[in-house]
Write a protein that holds these residues in place. Structure first.
Motif, PDB file in Angstrom:
ATOM      1  N   ASP A  61       0.777  -1.142   0.128  1.00 27.84           N
ATOM      2  CA  ASP A  61      -0.105  -0.130  -0.088  1.00 27.84           C
ATOM      3  C   ASP A  61       0.753   1.097   0.057  1.00 27.84           C
ATOM      4  O   ASP A  61       1.983   1.102   0.280  1.00 27.84           O
ATOM      5  CB  ASP A  61      -0.870  -0.203   1.278  1.00 27.84           C
ATOM      6  N   GLU A  62       0.291   2.437  -0.162  1.00 28.34           N
ATOM      7  CA  GLU A  62       1.000   3.635  -0.021  1.00 28.34           C
ATOM      8  C   GLU A  62       1.743   3.930   0.910  1.00 28.34           C
ATOM      9  O   GLU A  62       3.109   4.467   0.971  1.00 28.34           O
ATOM     10  CB  GLU A  62       0.062   4.860  -0.405  1.00 28.34           C
ATOM     11  N   ASP A  66       5.985   4.613   1.207  1.00 29.83           N
ATOM     12  CA  ASP A  66       6.337   5.799   1.998  1.00 29.83           C
ATOM     13  C   ASP A  66       7.482   5.608   2.994  1.00 29.83           C
ATOM     14  O   ASP A  66       8.216   6.249   2.798  1.00 29.83           O
ATOM     15  CB  ASP A  66       5.232   6.786   2.555  1.00 29.83           C
ATOM     16  N   PRO A  86       0.003   1.314  -5.693  1.00 26.01           N
ATOM     17  CA  PRO A  86      -0.009   2.664  -5.112  1.00 26.01           C
ATOM     18  C   PRO A  86       0.599   3.331  -6.065  1.00 26.01           C
ATOM     19  O   PRO A  86       1.518   3.138  -6.771  1.00 26.01           O
ATOM     20  CB  PRO A  86       0.810   2.249  -3.922  1.00 26.01           C
ATOM     21  N   LYS A  87       0.275   4.720  -6.294  1.00 24.16           N
ATOM     22  CA  LYS A  87       0.697   5.667  -7.173  1.00 24.16           C
ATOM     23  C   LYS A  87       2.213   6.097  -6.862  1.00 24.16           C
ATOM     24  O   LYS A  87       2.788   6.559  -7.850  1.00 24.16           O
ATOM     25  CB  LYS A  87      -0.260   6.786  -7.250  1.00 24.16           C
ATOM     26  N   ASN A  88       2.803   5.766  -5.661  1.00 27.75           N
ATOM     27  CA  ASN A  88       4.241   6.276  -5.192  1.00 27.75           C
ATOM     28  C   ASN A  88       5.134   5.351  -5.598  1.00 27.75           C
ATOM     29  O   ASN A  88       6.086   5.508  -5.191  1.00 27.75           O
ATOM     30  CB  ASN A  88       4.031   6.829  -3.906  1.00 27.75           C
TER      31      ASN A  88
END
Length: 115
Positions: A61-62, A66, A86-88
């Protein structure tokens, strides 16, 4: 907790990042059953860290990405593309399988496997 098959240090042997030193985190479990897969899905240990597979999009997940970024890591994923990501994530390699609908909106590299 995530079920991890193995964690190892090696050189990326495929695609754009070939030759790049990396730590590989191989998940257990996948939503597909490819005859050529080299992951022993029935094995693995539940741990609190995670990224290749199996199918890693089932487990990340993001917030996790992170944390890796906060630790100074560049995050790549190798996915079959069937689930949203997740976009990151910094780099997405997709290895699509025949007859399966893609669920991702972005990929930086396509890896095609011939049986």
């Amino acid at each position: 907790m995530r079920k991890i098959n193995e964690i190892f240090y090696s050189l990326q042997g495929e695609g754009y990042h070939t030759g790049t030193p990396a730590v590989f985190i191989r998940f257990s479990g996948c939503n597909l059953k490819c005859s050529f897969c080299d992951t022993r899905h029935e094995e693995g240990v539940a741990v609190t860290v995670i990224l290749t597979g199996g199918e890693p999009s089932l487990w990340i997940d993001e917030a996790f990405i992170d944390r890796l970024h906060q630790a100074g890591k560049y995050v790549c994923i190798e996915t079959n593309g069937t689930n949203p990501l997740p976009k990151n994530i910094d780099w997405v390699t997709c290895s699509p399988k025949q007859g399966v609908k893609l669920g991702i909106t972005r990929m930086d590299e396509v890896k095609v496997v011939y049986e």
